[in-house]
Design a protein around this motif. Sequence first.
Motif, PDB file in Angstrom:
ATOM      1  N   ALA A  98      21.753  39.237   5.785  1.00  0.00           N
ATOM      2  CA  ALA A  98      22.924  40.113   5.631  1.00  0.00           C
ATOM      3  C   ALA A  98      24.067  39.676   6.522  1.00  0.00           C
ATOM      4  N   GLY A  99      23.768  38.915   7.582  1.00  0.00           N
ATOM      5  CA  GLY A  99      24.832  38.416   8.446  1.00  0.00           C
ATOM      6  C   GLY A  99      25.830  37.550   7.697  1.00  0.00           C
ATOM      7  N   PHE A 100      25.368  36.896   6.620  1.00  0.00           N
ATOM      8  CA  PHE A 100      26.251  36.017   5.859  1.00  0.00           C
ATOM      9  C   PHE A 100      27.190  36.786   4.921  1.00  0.00           C
ATOM     10  N   ILE A 101      27.041  38.108   4.884  1.00  0.00           N
ATOM     11  CA  ILE A 101      28.054  38.913   4.183  1.00  0.00           C
ATOM     12  C   ILE A 101      29.415  38.652   4.810  1.00  0.00           C
ATOM     13  N   LEU A 102      29.428  38.489   6.134  1.00  0.00           N
ATOM     14  CA  LEU A 102      30.678  38.211   6.840  1.00  0.00           C
ATOM     15  C   LEU A 102      31.267  36.872   6.398  1.00  0.00           C
ATOM     16  N   THR A 103      30.410  35.900   6.127  1.00  0.00           N
ATOM     17  CA  THR A 103      30.880  34.589   5.653  1.00  0.00           C
ATOM     18  C   THR A 103      31.556  34.725   4.289  1.00  0.00           C
ATOM     19  N   VAL A 104      30.957  35.516   3.413  1.00  0.00           N
ATOM     20  CA  VAL A 104      31.530  35.721   2.073  1.00  0.00           C
ATOM     21  C   VAL A 104      32.897  36.379   2.173  1.00  0.00           C
ATOM     22  N   PHE A 105      33.003  37.423   2.996  1.00  0.00           N
ATOM     23  CA  PHE A 105      34.285  38.122   3.115  1.00  0.00           C
ATOM     24  C   PHE A 105      35.315  37.287   3.866  1.00  0.00           C
ATOM     25  N   SER A 106      34.873  36.388   4.724  1.00  0.00           N
ATOM     26  CA  SER A 106      35.803  35.460   5.379  1.00  0.00           C
ATOM     27  C   SER A 106      36.432  34.534   4.342  1.00  0.00           C
ATOM     28  N   ALA A 107      35.618  34.071   3.383  1.00  0.00           N
ATOM     29  CA  ALA A 107      36.145  33.228   2.308  1.00  0.00           C
ATOM     30  C   ALA A 107      37.174  33.990   1.478  1.00  0.00           C
ATOM     31  N   LEU A 108      36.860  35.252   1.165  1.00  0.00           N
ATOM     32  CA  LEU A 108      37.817  36.078   0.416  1.00  0.00           C
ATOM     33  C   LEU A 108      39.102  36.273   1.210  1.00  0.00           C
ATOM     34  N   ARG A 109      38.962  36.502   2.505  1.00  0.00           N
ATOM     35  CA  ARG A 109      40.134  36.709   3.374  1.00  0.00           C
ATOM     36  C   ARG A 109      41.035  35.469   3.396  1.00  0.00           C
ATOM     37  N   LEU A 110      40.430  34.295   3.533  1.00  0.00           N
ATOM     38  CA  LEU A 110      41.208  33.059   3.612  1.00  0.00           C
ATOM     39  C   LEU A 110      41.876  32.732   2.276  1.00  0.00           C
ATOM     40  N   ALA A 111      41.169  32.973   1.178  1.00  0.00           N
ATOM     41  CA  ALA A 111      41.760  32.747  -0.144  1.00  0.00           C
ATOM     42  C   ALA A 111      42.924  33.705  -0.371  1.00  0.00           C
ATOM     43  N   LYS A 112      42.743  34.943   0.055  1.00  0.00           N
ATOM     44  CA  LYS A 112      43.801  35.939  -0.082  1.00  0.00           C
ATOM     45  C   LYS A 112      45.020  35.550   0.749  1.00  0.00           C
ATOM     46  N   PHE A 113      44.783  35.078   1.965  1.00  0.00           N
ATOM     47  CA  PHE A 113      45.880  34.691   2.850  1.00  0.00           C
ATOM     48  C   PHE A 113      46.706  33.553   2.251  1.00  0.00           C
ATOM     49  N   ASN A 114      46.028  32.579   1.673  1.00  0.00           N
ATOM     50  CA  ASN A 114      46.727  31.411   1.134  1.00  0.00           C
ATOM     51  C   ASN A 114      47.604  31.741  -0.064  1.00  0.00           C
ATOM     52  N   ASN A 115      47.344  32.875  -0.701  1.00  0.00           N
ATOM     53  CA  ASN A 115      48.088  33.215  -1.919  1.00  0.00           C
ATOM     54  C   ASN A 115      48.893  34.508  -1.787  1.00  0.00           C
ATOM     55  N   ASP A 116      48.989  35.031  -0.587  1.00  0.00           N
ATOM     56  CA  ASP A 116      49.702  36.290  -0.358  1.00  0.00           C
ATOM     57  C   ASP A 116      51.006  36.014   0.365  1.00  0.00           C
ATOM     58  N   THR A 117      52.115  36.140  -0.346  1.00  0.00           N
ATOM     59  CA  THR A 117      53.425  35.827   0.242  1.00  0.00           C
ATOM     60  C   THR A 117      53.848  36.847   1.296  1.00  0.00           C
ATOM     61  N   ARG A 118      53.136  37.964   1.399  1.00  0.00           N
ATOM     62  CA  ARG A 118      53.469  38.969   2.414  1.00  0.00           C
ATOM     63  C   ARG A 118      53.027  38.541   3.808  1.00  0.00           C
ATOM     64  N   GLN A 119      52.185  37.510   3.901  1.00  0.00           N
ATOM     65  CA  GLN A 119      51.562  37.170   5.179  1.00  0.00           C
ATOM     66  C   GLN A 119      52.168  35.922   5.830  1.00  0.00           C
TER      67      GLN A 119
END
Length: 229
Positions: A98-119
Amino acid sequence: MKNHLPNAITCLNLFAGCMALCSVFAGRLELAAYLVGLAALFDFADGLVARALHASSPIGKDLDSLADMVSFGVVPGAMLYHLLGQGANSLPDWLPYAGFILTVFSALRLAKFNNDTRQTTSFIGLPTPACTLVVASLPLILTYDTYHLSSIILNPWVLLGLTLLLSGLLVAELPLFALKFKNLSWQDNSLRFLFLILALILLLVLQAAAIPLIILLYVLLSLFRPSFG
């Protein structure tokens, strides 16, 4: 040469992350924590140098996210896997994974950051380095357990709760300020200066145990950001 310098620093971030991952595999979580701190310094430095040299590029942005995925995605997941394994005992065999849940959400966070012009000048959701510093502080707190927190930290349900909380914060629609100084004016950077001063005081007083509190302070100050102009 100047165009390649920020990317070279990003690669140092990635290399430090790989060394941290090897340290986790070897059961040397304290060393891994220090290497994560080194990776975070390189991650901060590459952006600073890129802005100073006006050397930003799409490749640099993608490389930064790829490096961050290792240093601040895979490494904290592996740390949590190791810590959950230490405290699991008679609990289900799947729990450490379950610790790797954080890894999955980190990937989502980084993908979101790269495509979010608000950031571009601030963040939406907790940055992966800040999230990882919380996780990396746990082995240090266990090693120098001045406040007798080991039983709490190694409680698998506490670790699981922390994993889910941090995972949620990574992708939350939560506006957070960035530590990007365009100048050294107090008026323009009062919130950043206040955060750094309070963070330094907490570190001096509480040492490693201060790191989760510093990240909490970061979130709280961001919520009250309008009060600072």
